[in-house]
Scaffold this motif. Structure first.
Motif, PDB file in Angstrom:
ATOM      1  N   PRO A  14      37.003  33.111  65.215  1.00 53.91           N
ATOM      2  CA  PRO A  14      36.126  31.954  65.381  1.00 53.91           C
ATOM      3  C   PRO A  14      36.785  30.858  66.214  1.00 53.91           C
ATOM      4  O   PRO A  14      37.917  30.466  65.953  1.00 53.91           O
ATOM      5  CB  PRO A  14      35.893  31.474  63.945  1.00 53.91           C
ATOM      6  N   GLY A  15      36.075  30.401  67.228  1.00 51.77           N
ATOM      7  CA  GLY A  15      36.558  29.319  68.076  1.00 51.77           C
ATOM      8  C   GLY A  15      37.615  29.714  69.098  1.00 51.77           C
ATOM      9  O   GLY A  15      38.112  28.862  69.823  1.00 51.77           O
ATOM     10  N   ALA A  16      37.969  31.001  69.168  1.00 49.72           N
ATOM     11  CA  ALA A  16      39.020  31.437  70.099  1.00 49.72           C
ATOM     12  C   ALA A  16      38.548  31.325  71.538  1.00 49.72           C
ATOM     13  O   ALA A  16      37.383  31.565  71.844  1.00 49.72           O
ATOM     14  CB  ALA A  16      39.431  32.871  69.797  1.00 49.72           C
ATOM     15  N   ALA A  29      45.653  32.918  74.007  1.00 50.54           N
ATOM     16  CA  ALA A  29      44.494  32.756  73.131  1.00 50.54           C
ATOM     17  C   ALA A  29      44.685  31.451  72.362  1.00 50.54           C
ATOM     18  O   ALA A  29      45.730  31.241  71.737  1.00 50.54           O
ATOM     19  CB  ALA A  29      44.373  33.933  72.182  1.00 50.54           C
ATOM     20  N   LYS A  30      43.673  30.578  72.441  1.00 50.21           N
ATOM     21  CA  LYS A  30      43.759  29.269  71.806  1.00 50.21           C
ATOM     22  C   LYS A  30      42.591  29.051  70.855  1.00 50.21           C
ATOM     23  O   LYS A  30      41.531  29.641  71.025  1.00 50.21           O
ATOM     24  CB  LYS A  30      43.722  28.162  72.863  1.00 50.21           C
ATOM     25  N   VAL A  31      42.823  28.176  69.904  1.00 48.07           N
ATOM     26  CA  VAL A  31      41.763  27.697  69.032  1.00 48.07           C
ATOM     27  C   VAL A  31      41.947  26.189  68.925  1.00 48.07           C
ATOM     28  O   VAL A  31      43.072  25.712  68.724  1.00 48.07           O
ATOM     29  CB  VAL A  31      41.779  28.396  67.647  1.00 48.07           C
ATOM     30  N   GLY A  32      40.884  25.439  69.126  1.00 47.42           N
ATOM     31  CA  GLY A  32      40.972  23.987  69.083  1.00 47.42           C
ATOM     32  C   GLY A  32      41.946  23.425  70.109  1.00 47.42           C
ATOM     33  O   GLY A  32      42.538  22.382  69.890  1.00 47.42           O
ATOM     34  N   GLY A  33      42.141  24.140  71.209  1.00 54.90           N
ATOM     35  CA  GLY A  33      43.046  23.695  72.252  1.00 54.90           C
ATOM     36  C   GLY A  33      44.511  24.027  72.020  1.00 54.90           C
ATOM     37  O   GLY A  33      45.366  23.688  72.826  1.00 54.90           O
ATOM     38  N   LYS A  34      44.826  24.713  70.919  1.00 54.24           N
ATOM     39  CA  LYS A  34      46.213  25.068  70.578  1.00 54.24           C
ATOM     40  C   LYS A  34      46.395  26.583  70.623  1.00 54.24           C
ATOM     41  O   LYS A  34      45.548  27.347  70.140  1.00 54.24           O
ATOM     42  CB  LYS A  34      46.577  24.572  69.167  1.00 54.24           C
ATOM     43  N   ALA A  35      47.512  27.021  71.162  1.00 53.03           N
ATOM     44  CA  ALA A  35      47.803  28.453  71.299  1.00 53.03           C
ATOM     45  C   ALA A  35      48.105  29.095  69.950  1.00 53.03           C
ATOM     46  O   ALA A  35      48.824  28.526  69.132  1.00 53.03           O
ATOM     47  CB  ALA A  35      48.981  28.656  72.235  1.00 53.03           C
ATOM     48  N   PHE A  36      47.549  30.293  69.745  1.00 52.42           N
ATOM     49  CA  PHE A  36      47.937  31.090  68.588  1.00 52.42           C
ATOM     50  C   PHE A  36      48.435  32.475  68.995  1.00 52.42           C
ATOM     51  O   PHE A  36      48.996  33.195  68.176  1.00 52.42           O
ATOM     52  CB  PHE A  36      46.811  31.187  67.542  1.00 52.42           C
ATOM     53  N   ALA A  37      48.272  32.855  70.264  1.00 48.63           N
ATOM     54  CA  ALA A  37      48.790  34.138  70.749  1.00 48.63           C
ATOM     55  C   ALA A  37      49.081  34.049  72.241  1.00 48.63           C
ATOM     56  O   ALA A  37      48.231  33.612  73.015  1.00 48.63           O
ATOM     57  CB  ALA A  37      47.788  35.255  70.476  1.00 48.63           C
ATOM     58  N   ASP A 102      45.723  31.481  61.484  1.00 48.05           N
ATOM     59  CA  ASP A 102      45.545  30.624  60.310  1.00 48.05           C
ATOM     60  C   ASP A 102      46.506  29.435  60.322  1.00 48.05           C
ATOM     61  O   ASP A 102      46.125  28.319  59.949  1.00 48.05           O
ATOM     62  CB  ASP A 102      45.715  31.425  59.023  1.00 48.05           C
ATOM     63  N   ALA A 103      47.760  29.664  60.748  1.00 50.94           N
ATOM     64  CA  ALA A 103      48.750  28.580  60.801  1.00 50.94           C
ATOM     65  C   ALA A 103      48.330  27.513  61.804  1.00 50.94           C
ATOM     66  O   ALA A 103      48.466  26.319  61.545  1.00 50.94           O
ATOM     67  CB  ALA A 103      50.120  29.142  61.162  1.00 50.94           C
ATOM     68  N   VAL A 104      47.805  27.932  62.938  1.00 54.75           N
ATOM     69  CA  VAL A 104      47.381  26.980  63.964  1.00 54.75           C
ATOM     70  C   VAL A 104      46.133  26.232  63.511  1.00 54.75           C
ATOM     71  O   VAL A 104      46.053  25.007  63.645  1.00 54.75           O
ATOM     72  CB  VAL A 104      47.173  27.692  65.319  1.00 54.75           C
ATOM     73  N   VAL A 105      45.164  26.936  62.951  1.00 54.54           N
ATOM     74  CA  VAL A 105      43.939  26.292  62.476  1.00 54.54           C
ATOM     75  C   VAL A 105      44.263  25.269  61.382  1.00 54.54           C
ATOM     76  O   VAL A 105      43.700  24.171  61.360  1.00 54.54           O
ATOM     77  CB  VAL A 105      42.909  27.333  61.977  1.00 54.54           C
ATOM     78  N   LYS A 110      40.485  18.258  61.238  1.00 56.53           N
ATOM     79  CA  LYS A 110      39.263  18.890  60.705  1.00 56.53           C
ATOM     80  C   LYS A 110      38.126  18.936  61.714  1.00 56.53           C
ATOM     81  O   LYS A 110      37.357  19.886  61.739  1.00 56.53           O
ATOM     82  CB  LYS A 110      38.832  18.185  59.422  1.00 56.53           C
ATOM     83  N   ALA A 111      38.042  17.962  62.572  1.00 60.90           N
ATOM     84  CA  ALA A 111      36.962  17.931  63.569  1.00 60.90           C
ATOM     85  C   ALA A 111      37.101  19.042  64.605  1.00 60.90           C
ATOM     86  O   ALA A 111      36.115  19.429  65.228  1.00 60.90           O
ATOM     87  CB  ALA A 111      36.969  16.583  64.284  1.00 60.90           C
ATOM     88  N   LYS A 112      38.306  19.585  64.780  1.00 57.95           N
ATOM     89  CA  LYS A 112      38.531  20.641  65.778  1.00 57.95           C
ATOM     90  C   LYS A 112      38.577  22.037  65.179  1.00 57.95           C
ATOM     91  O   LYS A 112      38.677  23.009  65.895  1.00 57.95           O
ATOM     92  CB  LYS A 112      39.838  20.393  66.544  1.00 57.95           C
ATOM     93  N   ARG A 113      38.499  22.137  63.864  1.00 56.46           N
ATOM     94  CA  ARG A 113      38.546  23.456  63.219  1.00 56.46           C
ATOM     95  C   ARG A 113      37.215  24.170  63.382  1.00 56.46           C
ATOM     96  O   ARG A 113      36.157  23.566  63.286  1.00 56.46           O
ATOM     97  CB  ARG A 113      38.860  23.309  61.733  1.00 56.46           C
ATOM     98  N   PRO A 114      37.287  25.491  63.625  1.00 57.18           N
ATOM     99  CA  PRO A 114      36.030  26.248  63.755  1.00 57.18           C
ATOM    100  C   PRO A 114      35.338  26.408  62.415  1.00 57.18           C
ATOM    101  O   PRO A 114      35.932  26.268  61.376  1.00 57.18           O
ATOM    102  CB  PRO A 114      36.481  27.594  64.307  1.00 57.18           C
TER     103      PRO A 114
END
Length: 114
Positions: A14-16, A29-37, A102-105, A110-114
């Motif tokens: 979600p949100g990737a 691969a980012k979520v909320g503008g932050k890299a997770f992979a 999960d660590a990045v999310v 909270k406003a940027k979480r998917p």
């Protein structure tokens, strides 16, 4: 897991979003503008957040000493690089991707979480 499997799994989160900040050689691969992979296209590998610091990410490196190493530059923050051509169980790759995401999310506002 193959490189294509890893990319598909990461981008299905979600949100990737798919980004190429350093050109076509590495997909981030980012979520909320932050890299997770950090996915290496040329040399099939994936960098994932596997703990809060290098010591917390150590169990993965101990389990797969020939396939998982500390990520360059960001390893002290718990990032490991997984060689996708090595013998790492698919379930473990999926678990590491999930942990990283999960660590990045969890750190996102909270406003940027998917």
């Amino acid at each position: 897991m193959t490189l294509d499997d890893v990319i598909a799994y990461c981008l299905a989160k979600p949100g990737a979003e798919e980004t190429y900040p350093w050109g076509e050689g590495e997909l981030v691969a980012k979520v909320g503008g932050k890299a997770f992979a950090f996915i290496g296209i040329g040399s099939p590998s994936v960098g994932l957040k596997c703990g809060v610091d290098a010591e917390a990410a150590l169990p993965w490196r101990e389990r797969y000493p020939d396939a998982i190493e500390v990520s360059a530059y960001i390893g002290r923050y718990g990032w490991n690089r997984v060689d996708l051509g090595a013998d790492v169980a698919d379930d473990d790759v999926v678990e590491m991707i999930d942990l990283s995401y999960d660590a990045v999310v969890a750190k996102l506002p909270k406003a940027k979480r998917p």
